[in-house]
Design a protein around this motif. Structure first.
Motif, short mmCIF file in Angstrom:
data_model
loop_
_atom_site.label_atom_id
_atom_site.label_comp_id
_atom_site.label_asym_id
_atom_site.label_seq_id
_atom_site.Cartn_x
_atom_site.Cartn_y
_atom_site.Cartn_z
N UNK A 101 0.81 -1.22 0.00
CA UNK A 101 0.00 0.00 0.00
C UNK A 101 0.85 1.27 0.00
N UNK A 102 2.03 1.17 -0.56
CA UNK A 102 2.88 2.34 -0.79
C UNK A 102 3.13 2.42 -2.30
N UNK A 103 3.51 3.58 -2.81
CA UNK A 103 3.66 3.71 -4.26
C UNK A 103 4.65 2.71 -4.86
N UNK A 104 5.69 2.33 -4.11
CA UNK A 104 6.69 1.39 -4.65
C UNK A 104 7.52 0.83 -3.50
N UNK A 105 8.23 -0.27 -3.77
CA UNK A 105 9.20 -0.73 -2.78
C UNK A 105 10.33 0.31 -2.72
N UNK A 106 11.09 0.27 -1.63
CA UNK A 106 12.13 1.29 -1.47
C UNK A 106 13.51 0.69 -1.75
N UNK A 107 14.29 1.44 -2.51
CA UNK A 107 15.67 1.04 -2.79
C UNK A 107 16.53 1.26 -1.55
N UNK A 108 17.75 0.74 -1.55
CA UNK A 108 18.66 0.99 -0.42
C UNK A 108 18.87 2.49 -0.18
#
Ligand SMILES: CC(C)(COP(=O)(O)OP(=O)(O)OC[C@H]1O[C@@H](n2cnc3c(N)ncnc32)[C@H](O)[C@@H]1OP(=O)(O)O)[C@@H](O)C(=O)NCCC(=O)NCCS
Length: 196
Positions: A42-49
């Motif tokens: 439910x967030x716009x995208x997964x988060x990169x490092x």
């Protein structure tokens, strides 16, 4: 000032959890959690490092500035990073319609779901917020489609303020995650629920 001597993010241990401030060793756990598509549904995208590194820096800054920055939840028996849960101050580049506020929020690794971990940690921080910090109100918000998060708010006895529902300023127009629901809990409502 008494305010200056209260540790607004003390270490709290329960039978199964340790609730505590952010430390440098928590970065790896945060990176892994934020890269998990299940967690970030439910967030716009997964988060990169690098995204998670920036979030980590923001959490440390908030901890420094406000005394709390949505603290860490750790499994007591193993020391494993389970996620974050607790009081925080939103600091988006654009204000929220109900600013200034203290919010309660949560994000846990999937292994910690379905065990009442968010509820246990959040209840402890709500009690601390109202009884020790003497906050008048704590809010919580999530995208309208994040039913798992809304269920935590309901289980905590928070009350929906439909008139306060809002479009999240950082999410693009037309995105299904933009409409957000707002829940509130006042000190008096909390006391009534705790003591009847
Ligand atoms: C939102 C989130 C924290 C909810 O986690 P959760 O484990 O469902 O929440 P709770 O701590 O309230 O646990 C309740 C569940 O544990 C179960 N449970 C098991 N033992 C329990 C206990 N001792 N006490 C309470 N509940 C218990 C409940 O039955 C309930 O299960 P159900 O949802 O299948 O009915 C989690 O899904 C998450 O991290 N999601 C991704 C990040 C996110 O979206 N964050 C919110 C952004 S606004």
């Amino acid at each position: 000032m008494i305010e200056d001597v209260i540790d607004k993010s003390p270490r709290i241990e329960t039978e199964r959890l340790v609730l505590r401030k952010w430390e440098s060793r928590d970065l790896e756990g945060l990176v892994e959690m934020n890269a998990d598509p299940k967690v970030m549904e439910f967030f716009p995208a997964v988060m990169s490092r690098p995204d998670s590194e920036r979030m980590f820096e923001r959490l440390l800054l908030k901890q420094e500035k406000f005394g709390f920055g949505t603290p860490v939840v750790e499994e007591r028996a193993t020391g494993r990073f389970l996620g974050l849960c607790g009081l925080g101050v939103p600091t988006y580049p654009e204000p929220l319609p109900f600013d200034p506020c203290v919010e309660i929020g949560w994000r846990l690794i999937p292994d910690a779901w379905g065990r009442g971990v968010a509820q246990e940690a959040a209840r402890i921080w709500l009690r601390f917020g109202f009884e020790t910090l003497q906050l008048n109100e704590v809010v919580s918000f999530t995208s309208r489609i994040n039913w798992r998060s809304e269920k935590v708010m309901l289980r905590l006895g928070m009350l929906r303020d439909a008139s306060g529902d809002f479009d999240h300023p950082l999410i693009e127009d037309g995105h299904p995650l933009k409409p957000h629901v707002l829940y509130r809990l006042s000190k008096d409502q909390f006391r009534e629920q705790e003591h009847g």
